[in-house]
Design a protein around this motif. Structure first.
Motif, mmCIF file in Angstrom:
data_model
loop_
_atom_site.group_PDB
_atom_site.id
_atom_site.type_symbol
_atom_site.label_atom_id
_atom_site.label_comp_id
_atom_site.label_asym_id
_atom_site.label_seq_id
_atom_site.Cartn_x
_atom_site.Cartn_y
_atom_site.Cartn_z
ATOM 1 N N LEU A 4 0.854 -1.064 -0.005
ATOM 2 C CA LEU A 4 -0.024 -0.083 -0.115
ATOM 3 C C LEU A 4 0.840 1.163 -0.007
ATOM 4 O O LEU A 4 1.800 1.440 0.910
ATOM 5 C CB LEU A 4 -1.049 0.067 1.023
ATOM 6 C CG LEU A 4 -2.098 -0.951 1.246
ATOM 7 C CD1 LEU A 4 -2.732 -0.849 2.580
ATOM 8 C CD2 LEU A 4 -2.839 -0.750 0.340
ATOM 9 N N GLY A 5 0.870 2.092 -1.058
ATOM 10 C CA GLY A 5 1.428 3.476 -1.170
ATOM 11 C C GLY A 5 0.638 4.436 -0.356
ATOM 12 O O GLY A 5 -0.551 4.345 0.145
ATOM 13 N N PRO A 6 1.053 5.569 -0.214
ATOM 14 C CA PRO A 6 0.663 6.789 0.385
ATOM 15 C C PRO A 6 -0.777 7.069 -0.088
ATOM 16 O O PRO A 6 -1.661 7.469 0.609
ATOM 17 C CB PRO A 6 1.574 7.913 0.679
ATOM 18 C CG PRO A 6 2.631 7.377 -0.446
ATOM 19 C CD PRO A 6 2.390 6.083 -0.700
ATOM 20 N N THR A 7 -0.956 7.063 -1.386
ATOM 21 C CA THR A 7 -2.294 7.444 -2.093
ATOM 22 C C THR A 7 -3.297 6.529 -1.729
ATOM 23 O O THR A 7 -4.514 6.873 -1.397
ATOM 24 C CB THR A 7 -2.036 7.197 -3.519
ATOM 25 O OG1 THR A 7 -0.607 7.995 -4.010
ATOM 26 C CG2 THR A 7 -3.273 7.775 -4.424
ATOM 27 N N GLU A 8 -2.886 5.039 -1.752
ATOM 28 C CA GLU A 8 -4.104 4.172 -1.294
ATOM 29 C C GLU A 8 -4.376 4.347 0.412
ATOM 30 O O GLU A 8 -5.618 4.266 0.587
ATOM 31 C CB GLU A 8 -3.389 2.568 -1.454
ATOM 32 C CG GLU A 8 -3.373 2.179 -2.997
ATOM 33 C CD GLU A 8 -2.002 2.781 -3.522
ATOM 34 O OE1 GLU A 8 -0.969 3.134 -2.779
ATOM 35 O OE2 GLU A 8 -1.925 2.619 -4.836
ATOM 36 N N ILE A 9 -3.620 4.486 1.303
ATOM 37 C CA ILE A 9 -3.838 4.663 2.471
ATOM 38 C C ILE A 9 -4.473 5.891 2.840
ATOM 39 O O ILE A 9 -5.734 5.762 3.556
ATOM 40 C CB ILE A 9 -2.483 4.912 3.472
ATOM 41 C CG1 ILE A 9 -2.056 3.619 3.281
ATOM 42 C CG2 ILE A 9 -2.929 5.394 4.819
ATOM 43 C CD1 ILE A 9 -0.466 3.702 3.994
ATOM 44 N N ILE A 10 -4.560 6.955 2.184
ATOM 45 C CA ILE A 10 -5.263 8.502 2.142
ATOM 46 C C ILE A 10 -6.611 7.823 1.492
ATOM 47 O O ILE A 10 -7.639 8.291 2.174
ATOM 48 C CB ILE A 10 -4.729 9.576 1.342
ATOM 49 C CG1 ILE A 10 -3.196 9.877 2.169
ATOM 50 C CG2 ILE A 10 -5.397 10.684 1.339
ATOM 51 C CD1 ILE A 10 -2.539 10.839 1.397
ATOM 52 N N LEU A 11 -6.811 7.204 0.471
ATOM 53 C CA LEU A 11 -8.105 6.810 0.104
ATOM 54 C C LEU A 11 -8.801 6.036 1.037
ATOM 55 O O LEU A 11 -10.121 6.438 1.046
ATOM 56 C CB LEU A 11 -7.941 6.139 -1.453
ATOM 57 C CG LEU A 11 -9.242 5.614 -2.285
ATOM 58 C CD1 LEU A 11 -9.811 6.935 -2.702
ATOM 59 C CD2 LEU A 11 -8.922 4.800 -3.268
#
Length: 93
Positions: A4-11
């Protein structure tokens, strides 16, 4: 793949806020933390209790009317109350 990258975590966080609402999240986190503390203290008490049981067997209280305090959860002093132990009246006449 699988990370999981930062974009997926924020989503994921945005979806959680939309589902549960921003007002309920702090209460949910607080109750989750309290549950984790209770679980941890209960596990610690069970470990220390099993060590004590191995060392020496517990003796029953000598006074049957002795009051003791029962707590709902470790550290929860708001719901603790003294209680009187019940007596066995089937043998007394």
């Amino acid at each position: 793949m699988g990370r999981l990258g930062p974009t997926e975590i924020i989503l994921i966080l945005v979806i959680v806020v939309l589902l549960f609402g921003a007002k309920k999240l702090p209460d949910m986190a607080r109750s989750l933390g309290k549950s984790a503390r209770i679980l941890k203290s209960e596990a610690k008490a069970m470990k220390s209790e099993s060590k004590t049981d191995e060392a020496a067997p517990a003796d029953p209280p000598s006074d049957p009317l002795q009051k003791r305090t029962i707590q709902a959860a470790p550290g929860d002093v708001t719901s603790s109350r003294p209680v009187a132990e019940p007596t066995d009246r089937t043998t007394q006449r």
